[in-house]
Design a protein around this motif. Sequence first.
Motif, PDB file in Angstrom:
ATOM      1  N   GLY A   1      -0.570  12.366 -89.325  1.00 18.63           N
ATOM      2  CA  GLY A   1      -0.828  12.096 -87.924  1.00 18.63           C
ATOM      3  C   GLY A   1       0.441  11.765 -87.171  1.00 18.63           C
ATOM      4  O   GLY A   1       1.556  12.040 -87.648  1.00 18.63           O
ATOM      5  N   THR A   2       0.275  11.161 -86.009  1.00 16.26           N
ATOM      6  CA  THR A   2       1.422  10.795 -85.175  1.00 16.26           C
ATOM      7  C   THR A   2       1.285   9.351 -84.723  1.00 16.26           C
ATOM      8  O   THR A   2       0.173   8.844 -84.536  1.00 16.26           O
ATOM      9  CB  THR A   2       1.522  11.701 -83.939  1.00 16.26           C
ATOM     10  OG1 THR A   2       0.277  11.654 -83.210  1.00 16.26           O
ATOM     11  CG2 THR A   2       1.816  13.144 -84.335  1.00 16.26           C
ATOM     12  N   LEU A   3       2.413   8.706 -84.540  1.00 13.09           N
ATOM     13  CA  LEU A   3       2.438   7.364 -83.973  1.00 13.09           C
ATOM     14  C   LEU A   3       2.436   7.449 -82.456  1.00 13.09           C
ATOM     15  O   LEU A   3       2.822   8.472 -81.878  1.00 13.09           O
ATOM     16  CB  LEU A   3       3.679   6.604 -84.444  1.00 13.09           C
ATOM     17  CG  LEU A   3       3.742   6.218 -85.926  1.00 13.09           C
ATOM     18  CD1 LEU A   3       5.046   5.495 -86.221  1.00 13.09           C
ATOM     19  CD2 LEU A   3       2.559   5.335 -86.312  1.00 13.09           C
ATOM     20  N   ALA A   4       2.006   6.371 -81.809  1.00 13.33           N
ATOM     21  CA  ALA A   4       1.984   6.334 -80.343  1.00 13.33           C
ATOM     22  C   ALA A   4       3.380   6.573 -79.793  1.00 13.33           C
ATOM     23  O   ALA A   4       4.368   6.043 -80.308  1.00 13.33           O
ATOM     24  CB  ALA A   4       1.449   4.978 -79.873  1.00 13.33           C
TER      25      ALA A   4
ATOM     26  N   TYR B   1       3.803  11.994 -89.141  1.00 13.97           N
ATOM     27  CA  TYR B   1       3.912  10.909 -90.118  1.00 13.97           C
ATOM     28  C   TYR B   1       2.850  11.114 -91.193  1.00 13.97           C
ATOM     29  O   TYR B   1       1.737  11.563 -90.903  1.00 13.97           O
ATOM     30  CB  TYR B   1       3.712   9.546 -89.449  1.00 13.97           C
ATOM     31  CG  TYR B   1       4.924   9.057 -88.700  1.00 13.97           C
ATOM     32  CD1 TYR B   1       5.773   8.103 -89.244  1.00 13.97           C
ATOM     33  CD2 TYR B   1       5.237   9.566 -87.443  1.00 13.97           C
ATOM     34  CE1 TYR B   1       6.893   7.658 -88.565  1.00 13.97           C
ATOM     35  CE2 TYR B   1       6.365   9.133 -86.753  1.00 13.97           C
ATOM     36  CZ  TYR B   1       7.179   8.179 -87.324  1.00 13.97           C
ATOM     37  OH  TYR B   1       8.300   7.750 -86.651  1.00 13.97           O
ATOM     38  N   PHE B   2       3.208  10.758 -92.416  1.00 18.63           N
ATOM     39  CA  PHE B   2       2.294  10.904 -93.542  1.00 18.63           C
ATOM     40  C   PHE B   2       2.097   9.533 -94.201  1.00 18.63           C
ATOM     41  O   PHE B   2       3.057   8.931 -94.704  1.00 18.63           O
ATOM     42  CB  PHE B   2       2.846  11.903 -94.564  1.00 18.63           C
ATOM     43  CG  PHE B   2       2.961  13.303 -94.047  1.00 18.63           C
ATOM     44  CD1 PHE B   2       1.914  14.215 -94.197  1.00 18.63           C
ATOM     45  CD2 PHE B   2       4.116  13.725 -93.397  1.00 18.63           C
ATOM     46  CE1 PHE B   2       2.025  15.508 -93.722  1.00 18.63           C
ATOM     47  CE2 PHE B   2       4.230  15.020 -92.909  1.00 18.63           C
ATOM     48  CZ  PHE B   2       3.178  15.914 -93.069  1.00 18.63           C
ATOM     49  N   LEU B   3       0.859   9.039 -94.156  1.00 15.18           N
ATOM     50  CA  LEU B   3       0.501   7.799 -94.839  1.00 15.18           C
ATOM     51  C   LEU B   3      -0.040   8.178 -96.204  1.00 15.18           C
ATOM     52  O   LEU B   3      -1.131   8.754 -96.314  1.00 15.18           O
ATOM     53  CB  LEU B   3      -0.556   7.023 -94.049  1.00 15.18           C
ATOM     54  CG  LEU B   3      -0.253   6.756 -92.566  1.00 15.18           C
ATOM     55  CD1 LEU B   3      -1.432   6.028 -91.913  1.00 15.18           C
ATOM     56  CD2 LEU B   3       1.033   5.955 -92.412  1.00 15.18           C
ATOM     57  N   VAL B   4       0.720   7.882 -97.247  1.00 12.15           N
ATOM     58  CA  VAL B   4       0.370   8.309 -98.601  1.00 12.15           C
ATOM     59  C   VAL B   4      -0.075   7.080 -99.404  1.00 12.15           C
ATOM     60  O   VAL B   4       0.751   6.280 -99.842  1.00 12.15           O
ATOM     61  CB  VAL B   4       1.560   9.008 -99.294  1.00 12.15           C
ATOM     62  CG1 VAL B   4       1.144   9.538-100.658  1.00 12.15           C
ATOM     63  CG2 VAL B   4       2.098  10.141 -98.418  1.00 12.15           C
ATOM     64  N   ASN B   5      -1.384   6.926 -99.544  1.00 13.65           N
ATOM     65  CA  ASN B   5      -1.982   5.779-100.224  1.00 13.65           C
ATOM     66  C   ASN B   5      -2.198   6.146-101.692  1.00 13.65           C
ATOM     67  O   ASN B   5      -2.947   7.077-102.006  1.00 13.65           O
ATOM     68  CB  ASN B   5      -3.307   5.424 -99.546  1.00 13.65           C
ATOM     69  CG  ASN B   5      -3.842   4.070 -99.977  1.00 13.65           C
ATOM     70  OD1 ASN B   5      -3.412   3.503-100.970  1.00 13.65           O
ATOM     71  ND2 ASN B   5      -4.808   3.576 -99.224  1.00 13.65           N
ATOM     72  N   VAL B   6      -1.537   5.412-102.597  1.00 12.21           N
ATOM     73  CA  VAL B   6      -1.505   5.768-104.018  1.00 12.21           C
ATOM     74  C   VAL B   6      -2.264   4.752-104.853  1.00 12.21           C
ATOM     75  O   VAL B   6      -2.097   3.542-104.690  1.00 12.21           O
ATOM     76  CB  VAL B   6      -0.036   5.846-104.516  1.00 12.21           C
ATOM     77  CG1 VAL B   6       0.010   6.027-106.031  1.00 12.21           C
ATOM     78  CG2 VAL B   6       0.704   6.975-103.815  1.00 12.21           C
TER      79      VAL B   6
ATOM     80  N   ILE C   1      -2.453   3.028 -82.154  1.00 15.02           N
ATOM     81  CA  ILE C   1      -1.129   3.068 -82.769  1.00 15.02           C
ATOM     82  C   ILE C   1      -0.897   4.373 -83.508  1.00 15.02           C
ATOM     83  O   ILE C   1       0.194   4.945 -83.470  1.00 15.02           O
ATOM     84  CB  ILE C   1      -0.963   1.883 -83.746  1.00 15.02           C
ATOM     85  CG1 ILE C   1      -1.122   0.546 -83.012  1.00 15.02           C
ATOM     86  CG2 ILE C   1       0.395   1.929 -84.456  1.00 15.02           C
ATOM     87  CD1 ILE C   1      -0.077   0.299 -81.948  1.00 15.02           C
ATOM     88  N   PHE C   2      -1.930   4.871 -84.187  1.00 15.17           N
ATOM     89  CA  PHE C   2      -1.795   6.056 -85.031  1.00 15.17           C
ATOM     90  C   PHE C   2      -2.949   7.005 -84.769  1.00 15.17           C
ATOM     91  O   PHE C   2      -4.111   6.580 -84.678  1.00 15.17           O
ATOM     92  CB  PHE C   2      -1.770   5.639 -86.506  1.00 15.17           C
ATOM     93  CG  PHE C   2      -1.598   6.780 -87.474  1.00 15.17           C
ATOM     94  CD1 PHE C   2      -0.346   7.314 -87.735  1.00 15.17           C
ATOM     95  CD2 PHE C   2      -2.693   7.311 -88.139  1.00 15.17           C
ATOM     96  CE1 PHE C   2      -0.179   8.356 -88.630  1.00 15.17           C
ATOM     97  CE2 PHE C   2      -2.551   8.350 -89.044  1.00 15.17           C
ATOM     98  CZ  PHE C   2      -1.284   8.873 -89.288  1.00 15.17           C
ATOM     99  N   SER C   3      -2.638   8.292 -84.637  1.00 13.66           N
ATOM    100  CA  SER C   3      -3.661   9.322 -84.433  1.00 13.66           C
ATOM    101  C   SER C   3      -3.648  10.267 -85.624  1.00 13.66           C
ATOM    102  O   SER C   3      -2.599  10.801 -85.987  1.00 13.66           O
ATOM    103  CB  SER C   3      -3.400  10.113 -83.141  1.00 13.66           C
ATOM    104  OG  SER C   3      -3.455   9.269 -82.013  1.00 13.66           O
ATOM    105  N   CYS C   4      -4.811  10.473 -86.219  1.00  7.17           N
ATOM    106  CA  CYS C   4      -4.925  11.304 -87.421  1.00  7.17           C
ATOM    107  C   CYS C   4      -5.138  12.772 -87.047  1.00  7.17           C
ATOM    108  O   CYS C   4      -5.964  13.093 -86.183  1.00  7.17           O
ATOM    109  CB  CYS C   4      -6.078  10.804 -88.283  1.00  7.17           C
ATOM    110  SG  CYS C   4      -6.469  11.850 -89.688  1.00  7.17           S
ATOM    111  N   ASN C   5      -4.411  13.644 -87.712  1.00  6.52           N
ATOM    112  CA  ASN C   5      -4.582  15.091 -87.538  1.00  6.52           C
ATOM    113  C   ASN C   5      -5.250  15.746 -88.737  1.00  6.52           C
ATOM    114  O   ASN C   5      -5.979  16.720 -88.600  1.00  6.52           O
ATOM    115  CB  ASN C   5      -3.228  15.769 -87.293  1.00  6.52           C
ATOM    116  CG  ASN C   5      -2.556  15.280 -86.021  1.00  6.52           C
ATOM    117  OD1 ASN C   5      -3.246  14.938 -85.046  1.00  6.52           O
ATOM    118  ND2 ASN C   5      -1.236  15.221 -86.017  1.00  6.52           N
TER     119      ASN C   5
END
Length: 337
Positions: free
Chosen positions: A93-96, A102-107, A76-80
């Motif tokens: 990363g990018t979605l399929a 896309y930026f997943l920002v975990n706080v 589903i998601f590929s990390c760069n």
Amino acid sequence: MSINIGGGVNFDSKQRWIRNLCNEHAVTILGMQETKLTSPNHAAFKAFWGNFNFKFASSSATGLSGGILTMWDPSIFSCNKVISQNHVLIVEGTLANCSDPYFLVNVYAPQTKIRKRCLWNYISSFMSSNVGNFIIFGDFNSVRSPQERFGSKFSFSDADYFNNFIGSCNLTDIPLGGREFTRFNKSFSKRAKLDRFVVSDGLLRVFPLLSGLILSNIWSDHCPILMKNDVLDYGPIPFKLFNSWFNIEGFDDIVIKAWNSFNSSLSNNPQSRFKNKLKHVKEALKTWHKNIRLAAIHNKKLLQTSLAYIDAQIDNGIPYDSLAADRVTILKDIAKI
């Protein structure tokens, strides 16, 4: 899904709880806060996810506090790139089937106002320097209005700075259904909405049906929060035989009954007769297990309804002590199912 697991990752009940939620809600991206890990623990991560079909990024705890973990389904998601700073873990990363970043920002925000403002300033600066769709989630340790806090002091200055951060970055706070608060102390005398999803406008254009849900907290003082776009249909569930079925009352009887009731004279070929006999047993087991599963689902829903009713009473001011025994019993029954 995002959850402050409060107390670390190495607890079987907590791992099983999160794993069941991931399976139930088909979670493809999972964020955790307060892992208290100083180094990656692949066994614990696998226990949360349910299998080894995941990738992850993590930041270490400082002393006995902190620790952030983001996991995702690589289909589903590929990390760069991964950027780790104090109190925030960013996975780019990018979605399929999508080339946009896309930026997943975990706080996992700090407690003090000054350090929180430094964190909001860092995220704001990062967003202005990077183009893409942002999903910011986790434990913000801040509320936006007096209604989002009960039993503890509300800070207008802290809320103003937090609201200004959300507004200046053109972020949308995804409404969360299910419950009013996301964090409770042990006596339920203090409650607050500290966990949330805030997303960029570009994400809403791609996923216009985003919605959020606060799930019940069983093994943490924080509730898991879930964000989804729509319901995915993966088609019919394949038939499997699990070892646990052997321990369910009635399993032996249904197998023996199906085996003995099959009319083997319908075919003269011994191999064909045996194959058809097994197929007959399989169909009987599928029907039997479907009924068992439906009964369990029905009982679980009844228990969850009772739990939601008790939680609503607590939210409305009913003393927790008068409801504690019933709540503990319901949680044990849910865990047993």
